[in-house]
Design a protein around this motif. Structure first.
Motif, PDB file in Angstrom:
ATOM      1  N   ASP A 153       0.813  -1.211   0.000  1.00  0.00           N
ATOM      2  CA  ASP A 153       0.000   0.000   0.000  1.00  0.00           C
ATOM      3  C   ASP A 153       0.850   1.266   0.000  1.00  0.00           C
ATOM      4  OD1 ASP A 153       0.966  -0.494   2.524  1.00  0.00           O
ATOM      5  OD2 ASP A 153      -0.905  -0.053   3.567  1.00  0.00           O
ATOM      6  N   GLY A 154       2.144   1.127  -0.294  1.00  0.00           N
ATOM      7  CA  GLY A 154       3.017   2.287  -0.362  1.00  0.00           C
ATOM      8  C   GLY A 154       2.811   3.064  -1.655  1.00  0.00           C
ATOM      9  N   ALA A 155       3.254   4.311  -1.672  1.00  0.00           N
ATOM     10  CA  ALA A 155       3.105   5.147  -2.861  1.00  0.00           C
ATOM     11  C   ALA A 155       3.828   4.519  -4.044  1.00  0.00           C
ATOM     12  CB  ALA A 155       3.646   6.541  -2.584  1.00  0.00           C
ATOM     13  N   MET A 156       3.149   4.442  -5.168  1.00  0.00           N
ATOM     14  CA  MET A 156       3.712   3.801  -6.344  1.00  0.00           C
ATOM     15  C   MET A 156       4.970   4.503  -6.830  1.00  0.00           C
ATOM     16  SD  MET A 156       3.531   1.278  -8.387  1.00  0.00           S
ATOM     17  CE  MET A 156       1.891   0.629  -8.005  1.00  0.00           C
ATOM     18  N   ASN A 157       5.019   5.802  -6.682  1.00  0.00           N
ATOM     19  CA  ASN A 157       6.166   6.566  -7.170  1.00  0.00           C
ATOM     20  C   ASN A 157       7.462   6.103  -6.499  1.00  0.00           C
ATOM     21  OD1 ASN A 157       7.506   8.736  -8.605  1.00  0.00           O
ATOM     22  ND2 ASN A 157       7.583   9.833  -6.659  1.00  0.00           N
ATOM     23  N   GLY A 158       7.442   6.015  -5.177  1.00  0.00           N
ATOM     24  CA  GLY A 158       8.628   5.580  -4.442  1.00  0.00           C
ATOM     25  C   GLY A 158       8.997   4.145  -4.757  1.00  0.00           C
ATOM     26  N   ARG A 159       8.007   3.296  -4.875  1.00  0.00           N
ATOM     27  CA  ARG A 159       8.266   1.892  -5.186  1.00  0.00           C
ATOM     28  C   ARG A 159       8.914   1.757  -6.558  1.00  0.00           C
ATOM     29  NH1 ARG A 159       2.380  -0.365  -4.232  1.00  0.00           N
ATOM     30  NH2 ARG A 159       3.239  -2.231  -5.211  1.00  0.00           N
ATOM     31  N   GLN A 160       8.426   2.520  -7.524  1.00  0.00           N
ATOM     32  CA  GLN A 160       8.982   2.456  -8.870  1.00  0.00           C
ATOM     33  C   GLN A 160      10.403   2.995  -8.921  1.00  0.00           C
ATOM     34  OE1 GLN A 160       5.988   4.575 -11.126  1.00  0.00           O
ATOM     35  NE2 GLN A 160       4.913   2.673 -11.686  1.00  0.00           N
ATOM     36  N   LYS A 161      10.680   4.033  -8.129  1.00  0.00           N
ATOM     37  CA  LYS A 161      12.028   4.601  -8.115  1.00  0.00           C
ATOM     38  C   LYS A 161      13.049   3.589  -7.615  1.00  0.00           C
ATOM     39  CE  LYS A 161      11.037   9.543  -7.677  1.00  0.00           C
ATOM     40  NZ  LYS A 161      11.133  10.740  -6.797  1.00  0.00           N
ATOM     41  N   LEU A 162      12.717   2.892  -6.521  1.00  0.00           N
ATOM     42  CA  LEU A 162      13.659   1.906  -5.995  1.00  0.00           C
ATOM     43  C   LEU A 162      13.788   0.712  -6.936  1.00  0.00           C
ATOM     44  CD1 LEU A 162      13.033   1.888  -2.144  1.00  0.00           C
ATOM     45  CD2 LEU A 162      15.033   2.720  -3.391  1.00  0.00           C
ATOM     46  N   ALA A 163      12.682   0.312  -7.541  1.00  0.00           N
ATOM     47  CA  ALA A 163      12.758  -0.780  -8.521  1.00  0.00           C
ATOM     48  C   ALA A 163      13.639  -0.362  -9.694  1.00  0.00           C
ATOM     49  CB  ALA A 163      11.355  -1.146  -8.994  1.00  0.00           C
ATOM     50  N   GLY A 164      13.560   0.919 -10.057  1.00  0.00           N
ATOM     51  CA  GLY A 164      14.401   1.427 -11.133  1.00  0.00           C
ATOM     52  C   GLY A 164      15.872   1.433 -10.751  1.00  0.00           C
ATOM     53  N   LYS A 165      16.171   1.815  -9.510  1.00  0.00           N
ATOM     54  CA  LYS A 165      17.553   1.790  -9.035  1.00  0.00           C
ATOM     55  C   LYS A 165      18.093   0.360  -9.027  1.00  0.00           C
ATOM     56  CE  LYS A 165      17.362   5.944  -6.136  1.00  0.00           C
ATOM     57  NZ  LYS A 165      18.439   6.678  -6.847  1.00  0.00           N
ATOM     58  N   LEU A 166      17.236  -0.574  -8.644  1.00  0.00           N
ATOM     59  CA  LEU A 166      17.651  -1.972  -8.639  1.00  0.00           C
ATOM     60  C   LEU A 166      17.942  -2.448 -10.061  1.00  0.00           C
ATOM     61  CD1 LEU A 166      18.107  -4.594  -7.108  1.00  0.00           C
ATOM     62  CD2 LEU A 166      15.654  -5.056  -7.294  1.00  0.00           C
ATOM     63  N   ALA A 167      17.062  -2.096 -11.006  1.00  0.00           N
ATOM     64  CA  ALA A 167      17.283  -2.477 -12.398  1.00  0.00           C
ATOM     65  C   ALA A 167      18.563  -1.841 -12.932  1.00  0.00           C
ATOM     66  CB  ALA A 167      16.086  -2.063 -13.253  1.00  0.00           C
ATOM     67  N   GLY A 168      18.811  -0.573 -12.553  1.00  0.00           N
ATOM     68  CA  GLY A 168      20.002   0.118 -13.017  1.00  0.00           C
ATOM     69  C   GLY A 168      21.285  -0.435 -12.440  1.00  0.00           C
ATOM     70  N   SER A 169      21.189  -1.141 -11.313  1.00  0.00           N
ATOM     71  CA  SER A 169      22.383  -1.713 -10.690  1.00  0.00           C
ATOM     72  C   SER A 169      22.899  -2.925 -11.447  1.00  0.00           C
ATOM     73  CB  SER A 169      22.084  -2.110  -9.237  1.00  0.00           C
ATOM     74  OG  SER A 169      21.250  -3.269  -9.198  1.00  0.00           O
ATOM     75  N   GLY A 170      22.054  -3.462 -12.319  1.00  0.00           N
ATOM     76  CA  GLY A 170      22.444  -4.659 -13.062  1.00  0.00           C
ATOM     77  C   GLY A 170      22.241  -5.954 -12.306  1.00  0.00           C
TER      78      GLY A 170
END
Length: 224
Positions: free
Chosen positions: A146-163
């Motif tokens: 139930d967390g804000a989608m924006n924050g969740r997407q940002k961290l998922a993006g950082k994870l994807a960017g880490s390789g």
């Protein structure tokens, strides 16, 4: 059509499957009549008052009946009065039995998360989780459902960017559940480091997630 081995039908008098010299223990679901390994099922026993009780650890004494670990199948067993047939006697079944099983599964996973936190494996908060991802310390990314989608997407993006492709994202618990398990307020994001406790948590979380998914959405979880 050939059925997968984890859900094949066998005659009622079939013997346990044997791999080499070791017998493979299997149980029959009282709802589907499929035969599966105990890890894919939920065991139920009778309390002294003949009430049906979940036995998730498969340790309680007495005769048990088994249901494939899916919420809708437990609900069907309650609705069709299949427990009385399975135990071959009159029993008392709570209408919310499936809810109780789900809560026990969630509590098991969250309890392991609490242990991981005490062991110093958990970081919480957006910035600390982002730092853990960047430094390669994250084995599991936990985000409140139930967390804000924006924050969740940002961290998922950082994870994807880490390789990193070996980090699992778990988003099945609410912020309240995570906060209670970790003893902190307003937990939306958390990172778990690699450890045997993390693996145990993942196994329990997958089991809970699989149990609660609606029919038709189980295939992706069966090989976990």
């Amino acid at each position: 059509m050939t059925m997968p081995q984890h859900a094949r039908r066998v005659p009622p008098d079939a013997k346990p499957a044997v791999a080499g010299d070791r017998a493979k223990v299997e149980r029959r679901c009282i709802v589907t009549r499929d035969v599966r390994e105990p890890e894919d099922m939920v065991r139920f026993v009778l309390a002294p008052d003949a009430s049906v009780t979940p036995d998730l650890k498969r340790e309680l004494p007495g005769r048990g009946v088994w249901i494939t670990a899916r919420r809708h199948l437990v609900e069907e067993a309650v609705r069709k009065k299949l427990f009385a047939r399975g135990f071959k006697q009159q029993v008392t079944v709570a209408d919310d039995l499936a809810d109780r099983v789900a809560k026990l599964m969630a509590d098991r996973a969250l309890g392991l998360l609490s242990f991981a936190n005490r062991a110093g494996l958990v970081a919480t908060g957006f910035e600390k989780v982002a730092e853990a991802i960047a430094s390669g310390r994250t084995a599991v990314l936990l985000q409140a459902a139930d967390g804000a989608m924006n924050g969740r997407q940002k961290l998922a993006g950082k994870l994807a960017g880490s390789g990193r492709t070996d980090v699992e994202i778990i988003e099945i618990f609410t912020g309240e559940q995570l906060s209670l398990a970790l003893g902190r307020s307003n937990v939306i994001h958390a990172s778990l480091g690699q450890d045997r406790l993390t693996k145990a948590f993942l196994k329990a979380a997958h089991r809970y997630e699989h149990f609660t998914l609606p029919p038709g959405r189980s295939a992706a979880l069966q090989d976990r």
